[in-house]
Design a protein around this motif. Sequence first.
Motif, PDB file in Angstrom:
ATOM      1  N   ILE A 216       0.858  -1.192   0.000  1.00 54.09           N
ATOM      2  CA  ILE A 216       0.000   0.000   0.000  1.00 54.09           C
ATOM      3  C   ILE A 216       0.891   1.239   0.000  1.00 54.09           C
ATOM      4  O   ILE A 216       1.752   1.391   0.879  1.00 54.09           O
ATOM      5  N   ALA A 217       0.681   2.106  -0.966  1.00 55.21           N
ATOM      6  CA  ALA A 217       1.484   3.323  -1.075  1.00 55.21           C
ATOM      7  C   ALA A 217       1.182   4.273   0.081  1.00 55.21           C
ATOM      8  O   ALA A 217       0.035   4.387   0.530  1.00 55.21           O
ATOM      9  N   LEU A 218       2.205   4.966   0.532  1.00 55.54           N
ATOM     10  CA  LEU A 218       2.024   5.960   1.590  1.00 55.54           C
ATOM     11  C   LEU A 218       1.377   7.219   1.025  1.00 55.54           C
ATOM     12  O   LEU A 218       1.617   7.600  -0.121  1.00 55.54           O
ATOM     13  N   THR A 219       0.594   7.862   1.860  1.00 60.24           N
ATOM     14  CA  THR A 219      -0.056   9.121   1.486  1.00 60.24           C
ATOM     15  C   THR A 219       0.753  10.287   2.053  1.00 60.24           C
ATOM     16  O   THR A 219       1.668  10.096   2.854  1.00 60.24           O
ATOM     17  N   ASP A 220       0.376  11.494   1.652  1.00 58.39           N
ATOM     18  CA  ASP A 220       1.014  12.685   2.224  1.00 58.39           C
ATOM     19  C   ASP A 220       0.858  12.696   3.737  1.00 58.39           C
ATOM     20  O   ASP A 220       1.786  13.052   4.462  1.00 58.39           O
TER      21      ASP A 220
ATOM     22  N   LEU B  29       5.030  -1.024  -5.565  1.00 65.30           N
ATOM     23  CA  LEU B  29       4.917   0.374  -5.141  1.00 65.30           C
ATOM     24  C   LEU B  29       5.731   1.338  -6.004  1.00 65.30           C
ATOM     25  O   LEU B  29       5.594   2.554  -5.864  1.00 65.30           O
ATOM     26  N   VAL B  30       6.557   0.811  -6.893  1.00 68.57           N
ATOM     27  CA  VAL B  30       7.421   1.678  -7.704  1.00 68.57           C
ATOM     28  C   VAL B  30       6.590   2.676  -8.505  1.00 68.57           C
ATOM     29  O   VAL B  30       6.916   3.863  -8.564  1.00 68.57           O
ATOM     30  N   ASP B  31       5.509   2.224  -9.114  1.00 63.35           N
ATOM     31  CA  ASP B  31       4.686   3.132  -9.918  1.00 63.35           C
ATOM     32  C   ASP B  31       4.146   4.291  -9.085  1.00 63.35           C
ATOM     33  O   ASP B  31       4.069   5.424  -9.568  1.00 63.35           O
ATOM     34  N   SER B  32       3.799   4.023  -7.827  1.00 64.88           N
ATOM     35  CA  SER B  32       3.274   5.102  -6.977  1.00 64.88           C
ATOM     36  C   SER B  32       4.369   6.133  -6.699  1.00 64.88           C
ATOM     37  O   SER B  32       4.081   7.325  -6.568  1.00 64.88           O
ATOM     38  N   GLN B  33       5.605   5.685  -6.626  1.00 66.80           N
ATOM     39  CA  GLN B  33       6.706   6.623  -6.395  1.00 66.80           C
ATOM     40  C   GLN B  33       6.892   7.532  -7.612  1.00 66.80           C
ATOM     41  O   GLN B  33       7.062   8.734  -7.461  1.00 66.80           O
ATOM     42  N   PHE B  34       6.846   6.960  -8.795  1.00 72.25           N
ATOM     43  CA  PHE B  34       6.989   7.777 -10.000  1.00 72.25           C
ATOM     44  C   PHE B  34       5.796   8.704 -10.188  1.00 72.25           C
ATOM     45  O   PHE B  34       5.947   9.822 -10.683  1.00 72.25           O
ATOM     46  N   ALA B  35       4.610   8.261  -9.763  1.00 69.54           N
ATOM     47  CA  ALA B  35       3.428   9.129  -9.855  1.00 69.54           C
ATOM     48  C   ALA B  35       3.559  10.325  -8.922  1.00 69.54           C
ATOM     49  O   ALA B  35       3.116  11.433  -9.248  1.00 69.54           O
ATOM     50  N   ALA B  36       4.176  10.126  -7.777  1.00 62.95           N
ATOM     51  CA  ALA B  36       4.326  11.207  -6.792  1.00 62.95           C
ATOM     52  C   ALA B  36       5.537  12.093  -7.079  1.00 62.95           C
ATOM     53  O   ALA B  36       5.570  13.246  -6.655  1.00 62.95           O
TER      54      ALA B  36
ATOM     55  N   LEU C  42      10.122  12.902  -2.476  1.00 62.84           N
ATOM     56  CA  LEU C  42       9.555  12.854  -3.821  1.00 62.84           C
ATOM     57  C   LEU C  42       8.892  14.150  -4.272  1.00 62.84           C
ATOM     58  O   LEU C  42       8.945  14.495  -5.447  1.00 62.84           O
ATOM     59  N   LYS C  43       8.262  14.847  -3.347  1.00 64.31           N
ATOM     60  CA  LYS C  43       7.514  16.058  -3.723  1.00 64.31           C
ATOM     61  C   LYS C  43       8.228  17.308  -3.225  1.00 64.31           C
ATOM     62  O   LYS C  43       8.914  17.289  -2.200  1.00 64.31           O
ATOM     63  N   LYS C  44       8.016  18.393  -3.954  1.00 67.05           N
ATOM     64  CA  LYS C  44       8.615  19.665  -3.553  1.00 67.05           C
ATOM     65  C   LYS C  44       8.161  20.038  -2.142  1.00 67.05           C
ATOM     66  O   LYS C  44       8.943  20.537  -1.341  1.00 67.05           O
ATOM     67  N   ALA C  45       6.922  19.772  -1.815  1.00 65.58           N
ATOM     68  CA  ALA C  45       6.413  20.081  -0.471  1.00 65.58           C
ATOM     69  C   ALA C  45       7.192  19.323   0.602  1.00 65.58           C
ATOM     70  O   ALA C  45       7.427  19.863   1.694  1.00 65.58           O
ATOM     71  N   TYR C  46       7.617  18.102   0.321  1.00 68.84           N
ATOM     72  CA  TYR C  46       8.403  17.328   1.285  1.00 68.84           C
ATOM     73  C   TYR C  46       9.786  17.962   1.450  1.00 68.84           C
ATOM     74  O   TYR C  46      10.296  18.094   2.565  1.00 68.84           O
ATOM     75  N   ARG C  47      10.391  18.345   0.330  1.00 67.48           N
ATOM     76  CA  ARG C  47      11.710  18.989   0.398  1.00 67.48           C
ATOM     77  C   ARG C  47      11.607  20.320   1.122  1.00 67.48           C
ATOM     78  O   ARG C  47      12.463  20.661   1.945  1.00 67.48           O
ATOM     79  N   ASP C  48      10.538  21.061   0.833  1.00 61.87           N
ATOM     80  CA  ASP C  48      10.345  22.352   1.506  1.00 61.87           C
ATOM     81  C   ASP C  48      10.140  22.164   3.004  1.00 61.87           C
ATOM     82  O   ASP C  48      10.594  22.989   3.802  1.00 61.87           O
ATOM     83  N   ARG C  49       9.469  21.089   3.404  1.00 70.75           N
ATOM     84  CA  ARG C  49       9.286  20.830   4.839  1.00 70.75           C
ATOM     85  C   ARG C  49      10.645  20.645   5.510  1.00 70.75           C
ATOM     86  O   ARG C  49      10.892  21.169   6.594  1.00 70.75           O
TER      87      ARG C  49
END
Length: 167
Positions: free
Chosen positions: A49-53, A124-131, A81-88
Motif C-alpha cells: 500500500i502506497a504511503l499518502t502525504d 509500489l514503484v509506480d506510486s513513487q513515480f506518480a508522486a 519525492l515532492k517539492k512540499a516534502y523537500r520544503d518541509r
Amino acid sequence: MNGPVVIMGVAGCGKSSFAAALTQALGWNLIEGDEFHPPENVAKMRAGIALTDDDRAGWLNVLADELVRRGPHAVLTCSALKKAYRDRLRQSVPELRFVHLDLTREQSIARVTQRPGHYFQPALVDSQFAALEKPVGEAGVLMADATQSIETLQAQVCAWLQTKECV
C-alpha cells in the motif's frame, strides 16, 4: 562544505548504498531515513500500500528534527519525492542541499526486485513515480545519474559540495 545533504530519489535508486559511501568518505553522520518510519508506514509498504502525504507528514517532521539535531555534517536518505516534502525539510534547515539520484521506472523495478526481504514492494514503484516531482530548477539540488558507479557519484557530489553554487 556547509550544511547537511539529503540523498533523494525513488526506491531502488541507491540512496542507502551511496549515502553510506559518501558519509564514510566525508566523515559525516548518516541518517537512514527508512529507520524513522513509524511501524504503521512499514506495515502499509509491506502490504503493498502506497504511503499518502498524511502518512509521510509525521515522518518528515521527525527527519527534519533529526537533521537539526545532527548538525551540518549529516547525510540523510529520504525519497523526498515532492517539492512540499523537500520544503518541509528546508523549513528546519534552510541551507539543506539535495542530491537527486535519477533513474528510469524500469531501472527502479529491476533494482527493487533484487532486494528480497525488504519491506518496500516492487508494486509500489509506480506510486513513487506518480508522486515524483523532480527538483529541476530548485536551488541547492544536484541531479545525478543513479546508474553511475558509487565512486563516480562520490567524486561528482564531493566536487559539487565544495562549490559555492550548492549552498
